[in-house]
Design a protein around this motif. Structure first.
Motif, PDB file in Angstrom:
ATOM      1  N   MET A  96     -48.162  96.150 -52.895  1.00 27.64           N
ATOM      2  CA  MET A  96     -46.965  96.015 -52.048  1.00 27.64           C
ATOM      3  C   MET A  96     -46.888  94.585 -51.527  1.00 27.64           C
ATOM      4  O   MET A  96     -47.891  93.990 -51.130  1.00 27.64           O
ATOM      5  CB  MET A  96     -47.024  96.993 -50.880  1.00 27.64           C
ATOM      6  N   ASP A  97     -45.681  93.984 -51.563  1.00 28.01           N
ATOM      7  CA  ASP A  97     -45.458  92.633 -51.070  1.00 28.01           C
ATOM      8  C   ASP A  97     -45.843  92.556 -49.586  1.00 28.01           C
ATOM      9  O   ASP A  97     -45.439  93.415 -48.796  1.00 28.01           O
ATOM     10  CB  ASP A  97     -43.982  92.277 -51.258  1.00 28.01           C
ATOM     11  N   ARG A  98     -46.609  91.526 -49.215  1.00 28.10           N
ATOM     12  CA  ARG A  98     -47.004  91.384 -47.808  1.00 28.10           C
ATOM     13  C   ARG A  98     -45.771  91.248 -46.898  1.00 28.10           C
ATOM     14  O   ARG A  98     -45.815  91.627 -45.720  1.00 28.10           O
ATOM     15  CB  ARG A  98     -47.895  90.170 -47.601  1.00 28.10           C
ATOM     16  N   ALA A  99     -44.676  90.705 -47.419  1.00 32.85           N
ATOM     17  CA  ALA A  99     -43.454  90.601 -46.610  1.00 32.85           C
ATOM     18  C   ALA A  99     -42.963  91.990 -46.209  1.00 32.85           C
ATOM     19  O   ALA A  99     -42.514  92.200 -45.066  1.00 32.85           O
ATOM     20  CB  ALA A  99     -42.368  89.850 -47.380  1.00 32.85           C
ATOM     21  N   ILE A 115     -44.879  94.643 -45.978  1.00 28.67           N
ATOM     22  CA  ILE A 115     -45.879  95.197 -45.066  1.00 28.67           C
ATOM     23  C   ILE A 115     -45.628  94.710 -43.648  1.00 28.67           C
ATOM     24  O   ILE A 115     -45.639  95.488 -42.681  1.00 28.67           O
ATOM     25  CB  ILE A 115     -47.294  94.816 -45.541  1.00 28.67           C
ATOM     26  N   VAL A 116     -45.371  93.384 -43.499  1.00 30.85           N
ATOM     27  CA  VAL A 116     -45.121  92.816 -42.171  1.00 30.85           C
ATOM     28  C   VAL A 116     -43.844  93.415 -41.579  1.00 30.85           C
ATOM     29  O   VAL A 116     -43.785  93.738 -40.385  1.00 30.85           O
ATOM     30  CB  VAL A 116     -45.026  91.287 -42.256  1.00 30.85           C
ATOM     31  N   HIS A 117     -42.831  93.588 -42.401  1.00 27.74           N
ATOM     32  CA  HIS A 117     -41.565  94.181 -41.946  1.00 27.74           C
ATOM     33  C   HIS A 117     -41.771  95.615 -41.460  1.00 27.74           C
ATOM     34  O   HIS A 117     -41.319  95.994 -40.360  1.00 27.74           O
ATOM     35  CB  HIS A 117     -40.565  94.140 -43.102  1.00 27.74           C
ATOM     36  N   LEU A 173     -41.283  97.245 -37.562  1.00 20.55           N
ATOM     37  CA  LEU A 173     -40.447  98.388 -37.221  1.00 20.55           C
ATOM     38  C   LEU A 173     -41.273  99.492 -36.554  1.00 20.55           C
ATOM     39  O   LEU A 173     -40.870 100.071 -35.536  1.00 20.55           O
ATOM     40  CB  LEU A 173     -39.775  98.938 -38.484  1.00 20.55           C
ATOM     41  N   ARG A 174     -42.427  99.775 -37.143  1.00 23.05           N
ATOM     42  CA  ARG A 174     -43.269 100.855 -36.628  1.00 23.05           C
ATOM     43  C   ARG A 174     -43.829 100.525 -35.252  1.00 23.05           C
ATOM     44  O   ARG A 174     -43.762 101.354 -34.328  1.00 23.05           O
ATOM     45  CB  ARG A 174     -44.409 101.112 -37.621  1.00 23.05           C
ATOM     46  N   ALA A 233     -59.073  91.822 -44.190  1.00 21.02           N
ATOM     47  CA  ALA A 233     -59.124  91.976 -42.730  1.00 21.02           C
ATOM     48  C   ALA A 233     -58.568  90.737 -42.032  1.00 21.02           C
ATOM     49  O   ALA A 233     -57.911  90.851 -40.988  1.00 21.02           O
ATOM     50  CB  ALA A 233     -60.557  92.245 -42.280  1.00 21.02           C
ATOM     51  N   GLU A 234     -58.813  89.583 -42.605  1.00 20.93           N
ATOM     52  CA  GLU A 234     -58.304  88.352 -42.000  1.00 20.93           C
ATOM     53  C   GLU A 234     -56.796  88.263 -42.139  1.00 20.93           C
ATOM     54  O   GLU A 234     -56.085  87.852 -41.208  1.00 20.93           O
ATOM     55  CB  GLU A 234     -58.980  87.145 -42.665  1.00 20.93           C
ATOM     56  N   VAL A 235     -56.282  88.623 -43.295  1.00 21.45           N
ATOM     57  CA  VAL A 235     -54.836  88.633 -43.514  1.00 21.45           C
ATOM     58  C   VAL A 235     -54.172  89.610 -42.556  1.00 21.45           C
ATOM     59  O   VAL A 235     -53.145  89.311 -41.922  1.00 21.45           O
ATOM     60  CB  VAL A 235     -54.511  88.995 -44.982  1.00 21.45           C
ATOM     61  N   GLU A 236     -54.752  90.783 -42.417  1.00 15.14           N
ATOM     62  CA  GLU A 236     -54.171  91.798 -41.537  1.00 15.14           C
ATOM     63  C   GLU A 236     -54.279  91.403 -40.071  1.00 15.14           C
ATOM     64  O   GLU A 236     -53.406  91.758 -39.257  1.00 15.14           O
ATOM     65  CB  GLU A 236     -54.863  93.134 -41.785  1.00 15.14           C
ATOM     66  N   SER A 237     -55.293  90.634 -39.720  1.00 16.01           N
ATOM     67  CA  SER A 237     -55.427  90.147 -38.341  1.00 16.01           C
ATOM     68  C   SER A 237     -54.284  89.204 -37.988  1.00 16.01           C
ATOM     69  O   SER A 237     -53.715  89.281 -36.889  1.00 16.01           O
ATOM     70  CB  SER A 237     -56.772  89.450 -38.169  1.00 16.01           C
ATOM     71  N   ASP A 238     -53.943  88.298 -38.924  1.00 11.12           N
ATOM     72  CA  ASP A 238     -52.798  87.412 -38.686  1.00 11.12           C
ATOM     73  C   ASP A 238     -51.506  88.207 -38.592  1.00 11.12           C
ATOM     74  O   ASP A 238     -50.638  87.930 -37.752  1.00 11.12           O
ATOM     75  CB  ASP A 238     -52.693  86.364 -39.803  1.00 11.12           C
ATOM     76  N   GLU A 239     -51.368  89.211 -39.437  1.00 13.77           N
ATOM     77  CA  GLU A 239     -50.155  90.020 -39.414  1.00 13.77           C
ATOM     78  C   GLU A 239     -50.039  90.797 -38.104  1.00 13.77           C
ATOM     79  O   GLU A 239     -48.931  90.998 -37.581  1.00 13.77           O
ATOM     80  CB  GLU A 239     -50.161  90.978 -40.605  1.00 13.77           C
ATOM     81  N   ALA A 240     -51.163  91.194 -37.549  1.00 14.91           N
ATOM     82  CA  ALA A 240     -51.147  91.895 -36.260  1.00 14.91           C
ATOM     83  C   ALA A 240     -50.726  90.963 -35.136  1.00 14.91           C
ATOM     84  O   ALA A 240     -50.276  91.409 -34.073  1.00 14.91           O
ATOM     85  CB  ALA A 240     -52.527  92.490 -35.975  1.00 14.91           C
ATOM     86  N   ASN A 241     -50.881  89.667 -35.353  1.00 19.32           N
ATOM     87  CA  ASN A 241     -50.500  88.660 -34.365  1.00 19.32           C
ATOM     88  C   ASN A 241     -49.095  88.114 -34.632  1.00 19.32           C
ATOM     89  O   ASN A 241     -48.780  86.988 -34.230  1.00 19.32           O
ATOM     90  CB  ASN A 241     -51.503  87.505 -34.393  1.00 19.32           C
ATOM     91  N   ASP A 242     -48.294  88.864 -35.291  1.00 15.41           N
ATOM     92  CA  ASP A 242     -46.922  88.471 -35.635  1.00 15.41           C
ATOM     93  C   ASP A 242     -46.202  87.921 -34.403  1.00 15.41           C
ATOM     94  O   ASP A 242     -46.079  88.595 -33.378  1.00 15.41           O
ATOM     95  CB  ASP A 242     -46.188  89.709 -36.160  1.00 15.41           C
TER      96      ASP A 242
END
Length: 728
Positions: free
Chosen positions: A1-4, A6-8, A12-13, A298-307
């Motif tokens: 799945m495109d990370r874009a 995932i971030v979107h 929303l969630r 985990a590092e990628v998801e950490s940045d995404e959590a800091n959106d």
């Protein structure tokens, strides 16, 4: 799945569930209206990033480097004035959108979608490239932001101080402006960034007004290479002359407060500063880049959590500006608007022909207020005793000096800059007395950095000045040639002629310096200049023609907004004699003010139909010396001085060789990759045509300095070969 995606989905969630990241409460002077603008700009920027990927997959879009994670730049935009020039990092869509939302009549979504689609309706580049930029928003487009735009930011900021005393006729900035230049943490390591930061600090250390804000957007990684922890801050803090400030780019309130305070201080003190802005990078570098292939998930998801959009929702809720539900609704409406309007943008026309693409290589002409030139009294005051010497023949170096004096007298926006041009008067004395005549603000002794010299000129040219920078030796240009190739020559092309940076770049060059400096100071290659679209390259061979051509080059820059390179043959600076010591045949008198040679006009000496020698620069003097040898053999010749090296004056050259039964092309540059190849191609249909060139070699120091270069005897020998039975 495109990370874009995932971030979107995460946004929303999490907003719907009230699952927002923690952080400090909103603080500072950001008003509710400004907060709404910043958040809307952030939402539109995010939606455009996602749509760019959709368009690319459908073959309708051509750019996917996004700004997601850098939405804090919207607050930076609001902390500045709309008229402050902004030279932007390519991840700064939120900056441009936020500024556009404060300027009536702007439609940033439509403009950027047209840019994604490479439509000829794109208001900044006309479909030539996806660039951030807007003339109405004072955002010149940057074609490469791997730090290459930093030197010209220094130049633009320097021009603001100078225009207080010498306001150019075509200035585009207000003297109370601030110049902002943004770049990424990875670009900080580029030599161009280091040079620009050094130049800014160097100038500020000496008290020069320099209202400049550097913004380093630190997301901790350059494509796949991470910045070492603490490295960026350590480098930025260590810069003398540059005040260091930091802000959290995930916090719109903090970013705005710091930017506003720093910008106000810069505007008041005219001293440069650095803003170190913490950001994150979402989605990877570009559409095809998958960050989980080189970073732990985990590092990628950490940045995404800091959106930063999640942080913005929390901050706006805490500030009472809008509820999470309202923020979510605005986010969704931004996405809907971008999707809907993209369907229209992909239908807009695109460029199809070479003529359409090339239409903006040459910038538009501009009118200048008529001037009568300097008064006789002003000239006498400036020239002093030199006025009396003007009736006598002089060597090239002195005549160029006088030409520069007259140009500076005529137009106050004419400014010289370069290493040693002021107090010393140049390595060869060409700029002697000019600083005494016009002051250190108009004859600027720069630091030893060719990138900074050219950046100073480019930035000043953008603000209406007519810079005449000097590169001390042709070989030194290679340290900085991208400032001409990638910055100066491309600005009209990628802005559809809306931004320009005209200049006349003087370079002392070519060979024949007796035993001095080897290839570091005798560089006989012009190929790096000849293949740059839109660039004009001129090369005189005589002192009087140098004056007439330099005047035309200055006119081309000032009126036609061209970037011109004026190559001055070093060996001809002091040349006095042609055939024998003391004959004085290579000196001329100074042409009267107002006289000039027309761009593309070649020189023709003689009317022989037996032989035409086509050459330029030092080759003209050598050909005159060869002519004496040929005359002793009963051979006459005409000598054609090209003068204009690029673009090649094809029609004028063809007319000049008309009727000549034999043609000899003399090129003092290397055999491969230089001017004679183009000349030979143009004249290829001629039945009796050969060339003499330098060898494909660097130039030696000492007695062998001319061993690889054409000589008068070689020219004469080649010419006589054309008269052999095989060539008759």
């Amino acid at each position: 799945m495109d990370r874009a995606d995932i971030v979107h989905d995460n946004f929303l969630r999490r907003v719907a569930a009230g699952d927002l990241p923690t952080g400090r409460a909103p603080q500072g002077p950001l008003s509710p209206d400004q907060a709404r603008i910043a958040y809307r700009a952030a939402c539109l920027s995010r939606a455009l990033d996602r749509q760019a990927r959709v368009m690319q997959r459908a073959g309708q879009g051509f750019y996917t480097i996004g700004s997601s994670g850098h939405e804090g730049m919207a607050a930076v935009a609001l902390g500045l004035r709309a008229g402050d020039m902004a030279l932007l990092h390519y991840r700064d869509a939120a900056f441009q959108i936020a500024r556009a939302l404060t300027v009536p009549g702007q439609d940033p979504v439509w403009d950027m979608l047209l840019s994604f689609a490479a439509s000829s309706d794109d208001p900044i580049s006309g479909g030539r490239h996806k660039v951030l930029g807007s003339r109405a928003l004072m955002i010149p487009p940057q074609t490469s932001t791997i730090a290459s735009h930093l030197p010209k930011a220094v130049g633009a900021a320097y021009s603001l101080g100078l225009m207080r005393k010498h306001r150019p006729e075509h200035a585009i900035m207000d003297p109370e402006s601030v110049v902002m230049c943004s770049f990424g943490d990875a670009s900080l390591n580029h030599s161009t960034a280091q040079g620009a930061l050094n130049a800014a600090g160097w100038a500020a250390w000496q008290g020069a007004p320099l209202p400049l804000l550097f913004v380093c957007e630190d997301n901790g990684i350059g494509i796949s290479t991470k910045s070492p922890p603490g490295w960026v801050e350590a480098v930025l803090r260590a810069r003398p002359g540059l005040a260091y400030h930091a802000a959290d780019g995930l916090d719109l309130y903090d970013t705005y407060a710091v930017t506003k305070a720093v910008a106000d201080t810069i505007r008041r003190t005219k001293k440069p500063a650095i803003l170190h802005l913490r950001t994150v990078r979402l989605y990877g570098h570009a559409g095809a880049d998958v960050p989980t292939t080189y970073l732990p998930r985990a590092e990628v998801e950490s940045d995404e959590a800091n959106d930063p959009l999640l942080h913005a929702v929390r901050l706006l809720d805490q500030a009472g500006v809008m509820t999470p539900d309202q923020a979510l609704s605005l986010y969704q409406s931004a996405n809907d608007e971008v999707v809907r309007r993209a369907e229209e943008a992909i239908l807009r026309p695109r460029l199809h022909t070479a003529a359409q693409v090339m239409a903006s290589i040459t910038p538009p002409s501009r009118l200048r207020a008529p001037r009568n030139g300097p008064s006789p009294e002003a000239r006498v005051e400036a020239f002093g005793n030199d006025v009396k010497a003007m009736a006598d023949p002089q060597p090239m170096s002195r005549l160029i000096n006088w030409a520069l004096t007259d140009l500076m007298l005529d137009r106050p926006e004419t400014v010289l800059m370069g290493e040693d041009v002021g107090r010393k008067g140049g390595v060869y004395g060409v700029t002697q007395k000019l600083q005494a005549r016009f002051g250190s603000q108009r004859v600027i002794d720069t630091l030893l950095d060719e990138q900074s010299i050219l950046g100073l000129a480019i930035g000043m040219g953008q603000n209406g000045f007519v810079p005449i920078p000097e590169i001390q030796f042709l070989a030194y240009l290679h340290n900085a040639e991208d400032q001409i190739r990638g910055e100066a020559a491309t600005l009209p092309f990628f802005s559809n002629g809306q931004f320009t940076n005209p200049m006349v770049l003087r370079i002392a060059g070519l060979g024949y310096q007796k035993g001095f400096g080897g290839h570091f100071h005798n560089d006989n290659s012009l190929s790096v200049l000849r293949d740059i679209p839109g660039l004009i390259v001129a090369c005189p061979s005589r002192g009087d023609e140098a004056v007439l051509m330099l005047r035309e080059c200055a006119r081309l820059a000032a009126e036609e907004q061209r970037v011109v390179v004026f190559v001055e043959p070093i060996a001809l600076y002091p040349a006095r004699d042609l055939h024998a010591p003391g004959d004085g045949l290579w000196m001329q008198t100074y042409p009267a003010p107002g006289q000039r040679l027309t761009f593309g006009e070649v020189g023709v000496d003689g009317d022989s139909t037996e032989l035409a020698i086509v050459t330029y620069g030092n080759g003209v003097m050598l050909s005159h010396q060869a002519r004496k040898i040929l005359m002793a053999e009963g051979v006459s010749c005409r000598i054609i001085d090209l003068r204009w090296i690029s673009p090649l004056p094809e029609a004028a050259l063809l007319a000049a060789v008309q009727g000549a039964r034999r043609i000899l092309v003399v090129d003092e540059c290397r055999r491969s990759g230089n001017l004679s190849e183009a000349v030979m191609t143009l004249l290829a249909g001629h039945p009796s045509l050969i060339r003499v060139t330098a060898e494909d070699s660097f130039i030696a120091t000492g007695p062998a300095y001319a061993a690889t270069l054409p000589s008068a005897s070689q020219i004469a020998k080649a010419a006589l070969q054309l008269f052999s039975p095989d060539n008759r």
